[in-house]
Design a protein around this motif. Structure first.
Motif, mmCIF file in Angstrom:
data_model
loop_
_atom_site.group_PDB
_atom_site.id
_atom_site.type_symbol
_atom_site.label_atom_id
_atom_site.label_comp_id
_atom_site.label_asym_id
_atom_site.label_seq_id
_atom_site.Cartn_x
_atom_site.Cartn_y
_atom_site.Cartn_z
ATOM 1 N N GLN A 188 0.828 -1.328 -0.011
ATOM 2 C CA GLN A 188 0.007 0.118 0.086
ATOM 3 C C GLN A 188 0.821 1.126 -0.169
ATOM 4 O OE1 GLN A 188 -3.846 -0.603 -0.303
ATOM 5 N NE2 GLN A 188 -2.525 -2.637 -0.807
ATOM 6 N N ASP A 189 2.158 1.177 0.163
ATOM 7 C CA ASP A 189 2.973 2.422 0.026
ATOM 8 C C ASP A 189 2.744 3.192 -1.288
ATOM 9 O OD1 ASP A 189 4.306 2.265 2.414
ATOM 10 O OD2 ASP A 189 6.204 2.085 1.542
ATOM 11 N N TRP A 190 2.589 2.566 -2.468
ATOM 12 C CA TRP A 190 2.147 3.171 -3.588
ATOM 13 C C TRP A 190 1.072 4.386 -3.520
ATOM 14 C CZ3 TRP A 190 -3.107 2.480 -4.632
ATOM 15 C CH2 TRP A 190 -3.512 1.099 -4.161
ATOM 16 N N GLN A 191 0.158 4.002 -2.314
ATOM 17 C CA GLN A 191 -0.888 5.053 -1.986
ATOM 18 C C GLN A 191 -0.474 6.577 -2.447
ATOM 19 O OE1 GLN A 191 -3.620 3.903 0.702
ATOM 20 N NE2 GLN A 191 -4.513 2.446 -0.693
ATOM 21 N N LYS A 192 0.634 6.586 -1.860
ATOM 22 C CA LYS A 192 1.270 8.186 -1.722
ATOM 23 C C LYS A 192 1.156 8.445 -3.077
ATOM 24 C CE LYS A 192 6.170 7.188 -1.786
ATOM 25 N NZ LYS A 192 7.377 7.213 -1.189
ATOM 26 N N TYR A 193 1.329 8.091 -4.089
ATOM 27 C CA TYR A 193 1.419 8.715 -5.344
ATOM 28 C C TYR A 193 0.138 9.043 -5.995
ATOM 29 C CZ TYR A 193 6.142 6.657 -5.345
ATOM 30 O OH TYR A 193 7.487 6.361 -5.150
ATOM 31 N N LEU A 194 -0.984 8.522 -5.035
ATOM 32 C CA LEU A 194 -2.289 9.073 -5.468
ATOM 33 C C LEU A 194 -2.416 10.513 -5.278
ATOM 34 C CD1 LEU A 194 -4.439 6.104 -4.930
ATOM 35 C CD2 LEU A 194 -3.387 6.567 -7.025
ATOM 36 N N LYS A 195 -1.426 11.073 -4.489
ATOM 37 C CA LYS A 195 -1.643 12.442 -4.060
ATOM 38 C C LYS A 195 -0.672 13.186 -5.036
ATOM 39 C CE LYS A 195 -4.049 12.338 -0.512
ATOM 40 N NZ LYS A 195 -5.362 12.945 -0.381
ATOM 41 N N PHE A 196 0.039 12.710 -6.021
ATOM 42 C CA PHE A 196 0.996 13.378 -6.886
ATOM 43 C C PHE A 196 -0.248 14.469 -7.782
ATOM 44 C CE2 PHE A 196 1.991 14.332 -11.404
ATOM 45 C CZ PHE A 196 3.304 14.522 -11.518
ATOM 46 N N ARG A 197 0.412 15.868 -7.935
ATOM 47 C CA ARG A 197 -0.208 17.034 -8.637
ATOM 48 C C ARG A 197 0.966 17.279 -9.508
ATOM 49 N NH1 ARG A 197 -0.413 22.357 -8.339
ATOM 50 N NH2 ARG A 197 0.060 22.406 -6.210
ATOM 51 N N CYS A 198 0.588 17.404 -10.854
ATOM 52 C CA CYS A 198 1.435 18.139 -11.860
ATOM 53 C C CYS A 198 1.488 19.696 -11.664
ATOM 54 C CB CYS A 198 1.029 17.760 -12.999
ATOM 55 S SG CYS A 198 1.823 18.651 -14.575
ATOM 56 N N THR A 199 2.790 20.277 -11.562
ATOM 57 C CA THR A 199 2.664 21.721 -11.501
ATOM 58 C C THR A 199 2.650 22.566 -12.834
ATOM 59 O OG1 THR A 199 5.057 21.458 -10.912
ATOM 60 C CG2 THR A 199 3.753 21.776 -9.109
ATOM 61 N N GLY A 200 2.568 21.870 -13.703
ATOM 62 C CA GLY A 200 2.973 22.163 -14.965
ATOM 63 C C GLY A 200 3.831 23.042 -15.542
ATOM 64 N N CYS A 201 5.182 22.612 -15.031
ATOM 65 C CA CYS A 201 6.500 23.234 -15.217
ATOM 66 C C CYS A 201 6.844 23.010 -16.720
ATOM 67 C CB CYS A 201 7.466 22.593 -14.554
ATOM 68 S SG CYS A 201 8.109 20.798 -14.820
ATOM 69 N N GLY A 202 6.290 22.017 -17.529
ATOM 70 C CA GLY A 202 6.545 21.663 -18.938
ATOM 71 C C GLY A 202 7.927 20.929 -19.105
ATOM 72 N N PRO B 74 3.206 10.961 -15.481
ATOM 73 C CA PRO B 74 4.407 10.095 -15.432
ATOM 74 C C PRO B 74 4.385 8.913 -14.399
ATOM 75 C CG PRO B 74 4.260 11.688 -13.500
ATOM 76 C CD PRO B 74 3.175 11.848 -14.300
ATOM 77 N N PHE B 75 3.128 8.490 -14.586
ATOM 78 C CA PHE B 75 3.027 7.121 -13.608
ATOM 79 C C PHE B 75 3.466 5.723 -14.316
ATOM 80 C CE2 PHE B 75 -0.116 10.295 -12.540
ATOM 81 C CZ PHE B 75 0.136 10.352 -11.093
ATOM 82 N N ASN B 76 4.050 4.819 -13.743
ATOM 83 C CA ASN B 76 4.267 3.517 -14.021
ATOM 84 C C ASN B 76 3.599 2.725 -13.099
ATOM 85 O OD1 ASN B 76 6.259 4.216 -16.006
ATOM 86 N ND2 ASN B 76 7.770 4.709 -14.114
ATOM 87 N N VAL B 77 2.472 2.001 -13.709
ATOM 88 C CA VAL B 77 1.601 1.176 -12.665
ATOM 89 C C VAL B 77 1.478 -0.098 -13.142
ATOM 90 C CG1 VAL B 77 -0.622 1.534 -11.637
ATOM 91 C CG2 VAL B 77 0.076 3.461 -12.773
ATOM 92 N N THR B 78 1.482 -0.844 -12.228
ATOM 93 C CA THR B 78 1.277 -2.510 -12.172
ATOM 94 C C THR B 78 -0.051 -2.989 -11.774
ATOM 95 O OG1 THR B 78 3.660 -2.567 -12.108
ATOM 96 C CG2 THR B 78 2.315 -4.555 -11.795
ATOM 97 N N PHE B 79 -0.657 -3.457 -12.498
ATOM 98 C CA PHE B 79 -2.081 -3.974 -11.920
ATOM 99 C C PHE B 79 -2.063 -5.499 -11.900
ATOM 100 C CE2 PHE B 79 -3.074 0.034 -14.169
ATOM 101 C CZ PHE B 79 -3.647 0.747 -13.138
ATOM 102 N N SER B 80 -3.014 -5.989 -10.874
ATOM 103 C CA SER B 80 -3.053 -7.270 -10.960
ATOM 104 C C SER B 80 -3.892 -7.890 -11.948
ATOM 105 C CB SER B 80 -3.541 -7.761 -9.471
ATOM 106 O OG SER B 80 -4.967 -7.302 -9.499
ATOM 107 N N LYS C 113 1.320 -1.792 -7.733
ATOM 108 C CA LYS C 113 2.505 -0.938 -7.461
ATOM 109 C C LYS C 113 2.650 0.454 -8.369
ATOM 110 C CE LYS C 113 7.458 -1.475 -8.386
ATOM 111 N NZ LYS C 113 8.680 -2.171 -9.110
ATOM 112 N N ILE C 114 2.965 1.452 -7.881
ATOM 113 C CA ILE C 114 2.993 2.705 -8.672
ATOM 114 C C ILE C 114 4.465 3.352 -8.574
ATOM 115 C CG2 ILE C 114 1.933 4.699 -9.072
ATOM 116 C CD1 ILE C 114 -0.459 3.873 -7.925
#
Ligand code: SF4
Ligand code: SF4
Length: 185
Positions: free
Chosen positions: A4-18, A108-114, A121-122
């Motif tokens: 469940q550590d991958w859950q932190k990545y669900l809080k990601f927000r792009c800041t639009g830096c380009g 930028p997500f790399n996600v593994t699904f069952s 994993k994220i």
């Protein structure tokens, strides 16, 4: 990584830096091109570029290589002075956001699904420096939707590349490949 550590990545927000729209090669498929043509009215010749070995770092065995008369190349979005042709010079925002390639939507997500569709994993891409924030709200359902779409789109495109690469007839030029994919160029 603990479960469940991958859950932190669900809080990601792009800041639009380009940053991810500069100094990178965005590989595209015929479905991406069609969406951009439909959304912008531009000819593929205005935004497609074929990247040879000296311009892109990719395994020689990768199925994305397209065979031409002179050498192999990978189809991607054109860049101007190492900036994606669709990146706005002043705002650093994508000017075709609604129609952007699916790989841009996946980034930028790399996600593994069952097998059952659950997230296993994220991780985040490290291809460029990404000054993101941690106050976002990323939907797992949306991650799954985009990844599935990306996989299906690439599978369909790779079948066409394989057919083109095996074909012994006709001139193997870049415009001929775009016509083979169904575009009027
Ligand atoms: S299409 Fe848009 S999101 Fe994708 S690299 Fe270009 S500017 Fe960035
Ligand atoms: S590098 Fe990261 S923060 Fe910057 S635009 Fe790309 S995803 Fe967003």
């Amino acid at each position: 990584m603990a479960p469940q550590d991958w859950q932190k990545y669900l809080k990601f927000r792009c800041t639009g830096c380009g940053n991810c729209c500069r100094d990178t090669v965005v590989c595209i498929t015929d479905a991406d091109i069609q969406r951009i043509v439909d959304g912008t009215g531009k000819s593929p010749l205005k935004f497609v570029r074929f990247y040879t070995h000296d311009k892109i770092s990719m395994s020689t065995n990768d199925p994305l290589w397209v065979k031409f008369n002179d050498q192999k190349a990978v189809m991607g979005l054109r860049s101007i002075q190492d900036r994606c042709v669709f990146l706005d010079d002043e705002t650093n925002l994508c000017t075709i956001y609604e129609h952007r390639p699916v790989t841009c939507q996946d980034h930028p997500f790399n996600v593994t699904f069952s097998d059952t569709g659950a997230v296993e994993k994220i991780s985040l891409s490290k291809i460029v420096k990404c000054p993101h924030a941690w106050d976002g709200d990323v939907s797992r359902r949306e991650l799954r939707r985009v990844q599935t779409w990306n996989e299906r789109q690439e599978e369909s495109y790779l079948k066409k590349v394989g057919e083109w690469n095996r074909s012994k007839t006709g001139q193997k030029t870049r415009p001929a490949f775009l016509r083979f994919l169904g575009f009027s160029v």
